[in-house]
Design an enzyme around this catalytic site. Structure first.
Site, mmCIF file in Angstrom:
data_model
loop_
_atom_site.group_PDB
_atom_site.id
_atom_site.type_symbol
_atom_site.label_atom_id
_atom_site.label_comp_id
_atom_site.label_asym_id
_atom_site.label_seq_id
_atom_site.Cartn_x
_atom_site.Cartn_y
_atom_site.Cartn_z
ATOM 1 N N ASP A 155 30.093 -23.926 -30.740
ATOM 2 C CA ASP A 155 31.337 -23.922 -30.910
ATOM 3 C C ASP A 155 31.723 -24.055 -32.415
ATOM 4 O O ASP A 155 33.211 -23.366 -32.704
ATOM 5 C CB ASP A 155 31.957 -25.082 -30.406
ATOM 6 C CG ASP A 155 30.495 -26.111 -30.086
ATOM 7 O OD1 ASP A 155 30.166 -26.077 -31.472
ATOM 8 O OD2 ASP A 155 31.132 -27.254 -30.172
ATOM 9 N N SER B 228 31.345 -37.805 -39.126
ATOM 10 C CA SER B 228 30.315 -37.020 -39.361
ATOM 11 C C SER B 228 29.062 -36.732 -38.538
ATOM 12 O O SER B 228 28.816 -38.548 -39.846
ATOM 13 C CB SER B 228 30.765 -35.615 -39.820
ATOM 14 O OG SER B 228 29.578 -34.778 -39.296
ATOM 15 N N ASP C 155 25.713 -35.078 -33.464
ATOM 16 C CA ASP C 155 27.165 -34.659 -33.117
ATOM 17 C C ASP C 155 27.488 -35.713 -32.677
ATOM 18 O O ASP C 155 27.852 -36.625 -32.503
ATOM 19 C CB ASP C 155 27.739 -33.536 -32.906
ATOM 20 C CG ASP C 155 29.685 -33.300 -32.795
ATOM 21 O OD1 ASP C 155 29.942 -32.372 -33.571
ATOM 22 O OD2 ASP C 155 30.479 -34.227 -32.468
#
Ligand code: MIC
Ligand code: SF4
Length: 747
Positions: A92, A640, A157
């Protein structure tokens, strides 16, 4: 995870939870129930919030294509034949938004072929489910297919907590954590403190789930959730759809929370049924009491949660946050005044909806309801409008139900089902490189440079319906809730509050487009990495600690203010090198603001005195065999989960990172990669470090949990300033440091 496994988990819960109630002498919250039910060894495990290190067995692991490359490279070093827990890979992040879904997809497949082939073949070989490019964004696909109430998962993630919308404890971690869990090891996390968010009232009118979380961001700030789980409960929770709950949990990452979750309810059951999981819904209904907090917790939440926040949804105004930080929040009604005061450009250059945070059927319905009102009245959009669906399933469903058509009629472009403009994968041609400009989106992050790579872009975040209305107003000075815009006849036009059903009346369009199951016989699958590849590079183990103290290390960088992982290891164009440690290390600290000069990305080489990029300086020091340290500010490593922000420094010779405070995932990533993460005993010690100083860290051989280490600052005139460095390493983590990395300690 099969229905049988879910059943086994649920059936194991009553016994384990009773044992925990006895041991703790009190009722349990949902988060605790999940942690207890997944303890590697409940009896031996120490439980102490904020102190104990929990060893847990996770139900699943999810990887995406950007962090997943490193996770898989690390997993491969463990030498296992198959993954030990159900795992998936989602392509993605690498798809760049440029000219719309079809062309962008084709370009991505051509440009990233080598990486996709690697992810595809490793998935096939090791028993991992593979979601091809275009299938959707990791968190949306997980919500639609894998998340279930009471489960525990980790994902490489930070927005993995999205699955909390279905009552799962889903935690964002570094790739090394995933690699180890896939190799069959227990997964460790600091026993989190618990924030209870008591929701009363009901979301109505313009207010949406996004406002719950943007409001909380303002209240708790970007570090308010560090090492805490946020658990939502109360009658208001039932007025929020499962996907809306997902939005709230997703963006709990912006509070730094370990994860966020909601108690199981009928809205979750409805979503499970709508996504072809009636069997799981039924099981969850049968075991409902284990998938919510105990009644005594609800009766007196302050006794059990460490903090309780009250939100009356009926009074919650739509909020908007930004620019540059997700905790810069205010109700939309107060924005215009602030825009004037700050001198931000009011004109909106781009409006974007969707992403992993906000692309549910309900979000798209409400946004298109706004768009349709404008179409009907003949009001034209003033701002380009981009839509990022979260998955192919959502895309096909909103297309069938006419929403894609509506968005196109207002001049919108539908992008690929991918991260695109949320992660700097956005090729914009409408503004100059350094041009200060304003954008609004329904995404979750807005650090400088985040969307289009330009730190001059001011990015504001709000709900998809407000973003859509703002696209018609064209300015931040328009408050869609209270204000009007000129209609085609010159008369004021006012939007009515958005409406939209939460689930498609005709059901979702089929579910697993883009999924590929692993090979029956993985042994035969070959994984090829070209020796001259610039995208992928097999990892070499980091050197072990040589048993000596760190003596007089130069400071490569002292960062000032926000130092997110986007500052340490930017994404955007650099996503290209996520599988190649040497190449990606050229981006190290490019966004970090040098406290000595105020400039980003550059500093004085402590040996030669030349001003160069931090990477150039680090490479020079490395070539000379000199280690170095980083000095940092508050909440260092926020954002992140990308472990590149720890691996690049490690690879180029960083020994110690000493800061005022750390963000959770990054601190763990540093430990895993063998860097010593220290915090100042006194925050003001930060001020003592000057550019020409050298820094020693002493007593490393006696490193022990809870015991501070001695840090000595050597001034150029020969004076020394001793200070204390605190650390949070357990015995095991000290073992990682000594071995050179967690992975070295394993092998
Ligand atoms: C993000 O939202 O910042 C990302 C890109 O999804 C990251 C992962 C990455 O850097 O690849 C995250 O949130 O962990
Ligand atoms: Fe992708 Fe953005 Fe979601 Fe991260 S936050 S997973 S980059 S859409």
């Amino acid at each position: 995870m099969s229905v049988d496994q879910v059943k086994r988990l649920y059936e194991s819960m009553p016994g384990k939870l009773d044992e925990a109630r006895r041991r703790f002498g009190r009722p349990l919250t949902l988060a605790e129930k999940i942690l207890v039910a997944h303890a590697d060894d409940f009896a031996k495990q120490e439980w102490s919030r904020g102190k104990a290190q929990l060893r847990l067995r996770v139900d699943r692991v999810a990887l995406q294509d950007a962090t997943g490359q490193m996770a898989l490279l690390q997993f491969m070093q463990a030498g296992k034949k198959q993954v030990a827990v159900p795992s998936t890979v989602h392509c993605d992040h690498l798809i760049r938004a440029e000219s719309g879904a079809a062309e962008d997809m084709q370009r991505a497949i051509d440009e990233n072929r080598e990486v996709y082939d690697f992810l595809h073949s490793t998935s096939k070989k090791y028993g991992i489910g593979f979601w091809k490019p275009g299938a959707g964004i990791i968190h949306q696909v997980v919500l639609e297919n894998y998340a279930f109430p009471g489960g525990l998962m980790i994902g490489a993630d930070s927005h993995t907590p999205n699955a909390g919308g279905l009552g799962m404890a889903a935690i964002g971690v570094g790739g090394a954590d995933c690699g180890e869990a896939m190799a069959g090891l227990a997964w460790e996390v600091l026993d989190p403190k618990l924030i209870g968010v008591h929701l009363t009232g009901k979301l109505t009118g313009w207010s949406s789930p996004k406002d719950v979380i943007t409001y909380l961001c303002g209240l708790l700030t970007v570090k308010g959730g560090t090492n805490k789980i946020i658990e939502y409960f109360g009658p208001g929770a039932e007025s929020i759809s499962a996907t809306g709950k997902g939005t709230i949990c997703n963006m709990g990452a912006e509070l730094g929370a370990t994860t966020s979750l909601f108690h199981f309810d009928d809205r979750m059951a409805a979503y499970l049924r709508a996504t072809d999981r009636a069997d799981i819904a039924r099981l969850a209904e049968q075991h409902r009491q284990h998938l919510v907090a105990d009644p005594d917790v609800i009766r007196d939440p302050r006794k059990v949660y460490d903090e309780v926040v009250e939100i009356n949804l009926s009074e919650l105004e739509p909020h908007i946050v930004g620019p540059h930080s997700p905790d810069r929040a205010r109700p939309i009604s107060k924005l215009a005044a602030e825009v004037k005061k700050e001198g931000w450009p009011a004109g909106i250059r781009q409006a974007l909806i969707g992403s992993c945070t906000n692309s549910s059927y309900e979000d798209m319905r409400r946004a298109s309801h706004i768009a349709m009102q404008a179409l009907k009245a003949g009001v034209k959009a003033k701002t380009p409008f981009l839509v990022t669906p979260g998955s192919e399933r959502i895309y096909q469903t909103i297309k069938r139900d006419g929403m894609v058509d509506t968005f196109q009629k207002i001049g919108g472009t539908v992008l690929a089902n991918a991260c695109g403009p949320c992660i700097g994968q956005w090729k914009r041609s409408d503004v100059g490189k350094e041009e200060t400009n304003t954008i609004v989106s329904s995404f979750n992050r807005n650090f400088p440079g985040r969307n289009d790579g330009s730190a001059s872009t001011l990015s504001f975040l709000t709900s998809p319906e407000i973003v859509t209305a703002l696209a018609f107003g064209g300015t931040l000075e328009f408050d869609p809730v209270h204000g009007t815009i000129p209609g085609p006849d010159g008369k004021p036009f006012r939007f009515t509050a958005p409406e939209g059903e939460e689930l498609p009346a005709q059901g979702f369009v089929g579910g697993d487009a883009g999924f590929e199951a692993p090979a029956a016989d993985g042994d035969r699958v070959q994984i090829a990495i070209a020796p001259n590849s610039e995208r992928l590079q097999l990892l070499q183990p980091f050197p072990r600690w040589d048993g000596r103290d760190f003596g007089e290390l130069p400071i490569l960088v002292k960062t000032k203010g926000k130092t997110t992982t986007d500052h340490i290891s930017p994404a955007g164009a650099w996503l290209r090198y996520r599988g190649h440690l040497d190449r990606i290390s050229d981006n190290m600290f490019l966004g970090a603001v040098n406290a000595f000069t105020g400039l980003a990305g550059k500093g004085v080489n402590p040996i030669t005195g030349e001003v160069k990029t931090f990477t150039q300086n680090a490479r020079d020091l490395k070539a000379k065999g000199i280690g170095w340290i980083v000095v940092g500010d508050e909440n260092y490593g926020e954002g992140s989960s990308r472990e590149h922000a720890a691996m690049s420094p490690r690879y180029l010779g960083c020994k110690v990172v000493i800061v005022k405070s750390f963000a959770r995932i990054h601190e763990t990533n540093l430990k895993k990669q063998g860097i010593l993460p220290l915090t100042f005993a006194k925050a003001s010690d930060y001020d003592l470090f000057e550019q020409p100083d050298r820094v020693s860290v002493r007593g490393l051989a006696a490193l022990a949990p809870g015991k501070p280490v001695e840090v000595v600052i050597h001034k150029p005139d020969g004076k020394t300033v001793p200070i204390q460095g605190l650390h949070t390493m357990t015995d095991e983590q000290i073992g990682w440091f000594k071995a050179g990395s967690a992975l070295n300690a394993l092998t």
